[in-house]
Scaffold this active site. Structure first.
Site, short mmCIF file in Angstrom:
data_model
loop_
_atom_site.label_atom_id
_atom_site.label_comp_id
_atom_site.label_asym_id
_atom_site.label_seq_id
_atom_site.Cartn_x
_atom_site.Cartn_y
_atom_site.Cartn_z
N CYS A 82 -19.86 -0.41 -4.93
CA CYS A 82 -19.36 -1.53 -4.12
C CYS A 82 -19.89 -1.51 -2.69
CB CYS A 82 -17.84 -1.59 -4.12
SG CYS A 82 -17.08 -0.19 -3.31
N GLU B 70 -16.83 8.16 -1.49
CA GLU B 70 -17.42 7.94 -0.16
C GLU B 70 -17.69 9.26 0.53
OE1 GLU B 70 -15.92 3.89 1.53
OE2 GLU B 70 -14.18 5.20 1.34
N ASN C 171 -21.95 2.77 1.64
CA ASN C 171 -22.09 2.74 3.11
C ASN C 171 -21.57 4.05 3.69
OD1 ASN C 171 -22.69 0.09 2.49
ND2 ASN C 171 -20.67 -0.67 3.06
N ASP C 172 -20.35 4.40 3.31
CA ASP C 172 -19.79 5.65 3.83
C ASP C 172 -20.43 6.87 3.17
OD1 ASP C 172 -17.94 5.19 5.95
OD2 ASP C 172 -16.67 4.14 4.52
C1 PEP Z 1 -18.47 1.61 1.69
O1 PEP Z 1 -18.18 2.50 2.49
O2 PEP Z 1 -19.57 1.56 1.07
C2 PEP Z 1 -17.52 0.52 1.42
C3 PEP Z 1 -17.72 -0.32 0.42
O3 PEP Z 1 -16.44 0.40 2.24
P1 PEP Z 1 -16.53 -0.14 3.75
O4 PEP Z 1 -17.90 -0.68 3.99
O5 PEP Z 1 -15.46 -1.17 3.86
O6 PEP Z 1 -16.24 1.10 4.53
MG MG Z 2 -16.14 2.72 3.15
#
Ligand code: PEP
Ligand code: MG
Length: 551
Positions: free
Chosen positions: A485, A414, A437-438
């Protein structure tokens, strides 16, 4: 009238067409100077009766709703029964304020506190406003505002839907949802995603449309077409039929056209999500977000209660892989007992693995509970840590988890530094899982919770894709799995590119599995690699998307 377009943020990729019906506007605010007649005791009794009636109504609706809707309604029912809120309202009545105004002010002050906390809790503030409306309606003796009904199907247009509304939507009548407010993590978005309802949120201007106006709602493009032409309606209907055929296609394991296996896994947020994931063909779990156990708690839950929950999830997946992420507190998931220090930039603060290292007992308890669940079931349990920066932090987590008896231990990619050092990281980790996402937020330096920089939060950006390639290459060199993910895996076109970059598994919200499965089945590994190469060479996200489409 010719067609006009209103833009918003699409949830998923579905299409809907039909006439709109607007949700009734909320009740008017009780007058600021509303006073009761001097009998505070009688006024408080009226309020207590209204709290109880609304609590009972929400509990009954929860029983009727089932599934995710039930959890949302139960949470709202608990708010209506919260003694702190009732005390606050009673104090205002003691000061002479009338019942309706006292409820309005008491809830508003609680709502402000939640909003100030930001992130997930701020999103829950809307739930509180809904409960207040219900109590005030009860005091006024009028019907609570709610979803309109119609004998024929319609697209529901609203400012923002409250949980009590979304949980009870009659899916045989509601073709789609459009809201003028609310972001991608609002209740409307969460429930639309989990129930596969076409939805667009944040579509400013949609409330000005008259009931009965025809719409085409294209969630993939994030566009609401007002008064569409006959051709636009026919095109929407063709896409709806195509999608229905896809959803009805037999559920197979994820694979490319040339037979290359790409296991399709589910992102889940509670053990109860396991059943739906299995029903939609998930081959395991690629991300179990464990925060649900901790949010709203003053202390970490006991090892025993955690073990019960983990075991419940693992039992859905005998012989299958289940990747559990240890607690990811901080930034968009604040948890006071782990870190209550004020931070100017919480996304860059003491979060994820950093926070767990500072409170190692919480990590130890969670891993101990996971080890117990591993021993109690036949699932293939993998554990991973969030927000890991480099090989040193990877080695810390891997050693710690192995020391407690966990077999397969990895880290999430991330933070860009981890991707840059992927070759070193995969020397020590058993696997990596890319949280796009992160990874996108940190690569583009754009807070994922901030609407003003939302356009940067696009995982198609070639800078993000190049980091995924570093991870994919390191995975191929070491023979270790590289999963995805983040939300990016749920975008079928991007999923193909990610496989071309070296991703070995894809994990997503279960509702997205059918679309991704269909898209993967249409391309060979060579084609996926060609699309990935085209996207990597693009100068920006939009160009990468287009280059992959043309490759
Ligand atoms: C992400 O950061 O892509 C992730 C799967 O974790 P979250 O969205 O829970 O931060
Ligand atoms: Mg995340």
């Amino acid at each position: 009238m010719t067609a006009t377009e209103i833009r918003g943020v699409g949830v998923g990729r579905l299409v809907a067409t039909g006439p709109l019906i607007r949700m009734p506007e909320p009740l008017p605010e009780p007058a600021r100077d509303e006073r009761h007649d001097g009998d505070a005791a009688a006024e408080k009794a009226r309020v207590a009766a209204a709290f109880a009636a609304v609590g009972a109504d929400l509990t009954a609706r929860a029983a009727q709703a089932g599934g995710e809707g039930a959890a949302v309604l139960e949470a709202a029912a608990m708010m209506a029964q919260d003694p702190m809120l009732a005390d606050d309202v009673n104090r205002r009545i003691d000061g002479g304020t009338g019942a309706e105004r006292a409820v309005f002010e008491g809830f508003a002050s609680f709502q402000d506190q939640l909003t100030a906390l930001g992130g997930y809790l701020a999103e829950r503030a809307t739930d509180l406003a809904d409960v207040a409306q219900r109590i005030i309606a009860h005091l006024r003796g009028v019907a609570a505002p709610g979803v309109p009904s119609s004998p024929t199907p319609f697209i529901l247009v609203a400012r923002d839907l409250a949980p009590a509304d979304t949980a009870l939507l009659d899916l045989t009548k509601v073709l789609g949802l459009v809201t003028s407010d609310g972001g991608p993590t609002s209740h409307t978005a969460i429930l639309a995603r989990s129930k596969s309802i076409p939805a667009i949120v944040g579509a400013t201007g949609v409330l000005d449309l008259a009931d009965g106006t025809a719409l085409v709602l294209d969630a993939e493009a994030g566009v609401v077409t007002v008064a569409p032409s006959a051709e636009q309606i026919a095109e929407a209907q063709r896409r709806i039929a195509e999608r229905a055929a896809q959803a009805a296609a037999p559920i197979t394991d994820g694979a490319l056209a040339d037979g290359t296996k790409v296991p399709l896994l589910a992102n889940v947020g509670s053990p109860a999500d396991g059943a739906e994931a299995v029903a939609l063909g998930a081959e395991g779990v690629g991300l179990f977000r464990t925060e649900f156990l901790f949010l709203g708690e003053n202390d970490a839950p006991s090892v025993e209660s955690q073990q019960t929950q983990y075991t419940e999830l693992l039992r859905h997946f005998p012989g299958k892989k289940v990747v559990v992420r240890v607690l990811d507190a901080g930034a968009d998931k604040p948890l006071a007992f782990l870190n209550d220090a004020h931070e100017e930039n919480p996304a860059l603060g003491l979060r994820g693995l950093r926070a767990l290292r500072a409170s190692e007992q919480v990590l130890r308890d969670q891993l101990t509970a996971l080890k117990g669940a591993q021993d109690a079931t036949d699932a293939d349990l993998w554990v991973m840590a969030p927000m890991v920066a480099d090989e040193h932090e990877t080695a810390y987590f891997v050693d710690y988890a192995r020391g407690l008896g966990l077999h397969t231990v990895g880290v999430m990619a991330e933070v860009p530094s981890l991707a840059v050092l992927a070759d070193q990281v995969l020397q020590v980790a058993d696997f990596v899982s890319v949280g796009t996402n992160d990874l996108t937020q940190y690569t583009l330096a754009a807070d994922r919770m901030l609407g003003s920089v939302a356009s940067y939060q696009d995982p198609w950006h070639p800078a993000v894709l190049r980091l995924v390639k570093l991870l994919g290459d390191a995975g191929a060199a070491t023979g270790k799995p590289v999963g995805i993910c983040g939300e990016a895996a749920a975008d079928p076109q991007l999923a193909v590119v990610l496989v071309g970059l070296g991703a070995t598994t894809l994990s997503m919200t279960p509702a997205a599995l059918a679309d991704v499965r269909a898209e993967l089945a249409a391309v060979t590994l060579g084609q996926a690699r060609a699309r990935a190469a085209a996207a990597l060479a693009a100068p920006g996200a939009a160009e990468a998307r287009e280059a992959a489409r043309l490759a």
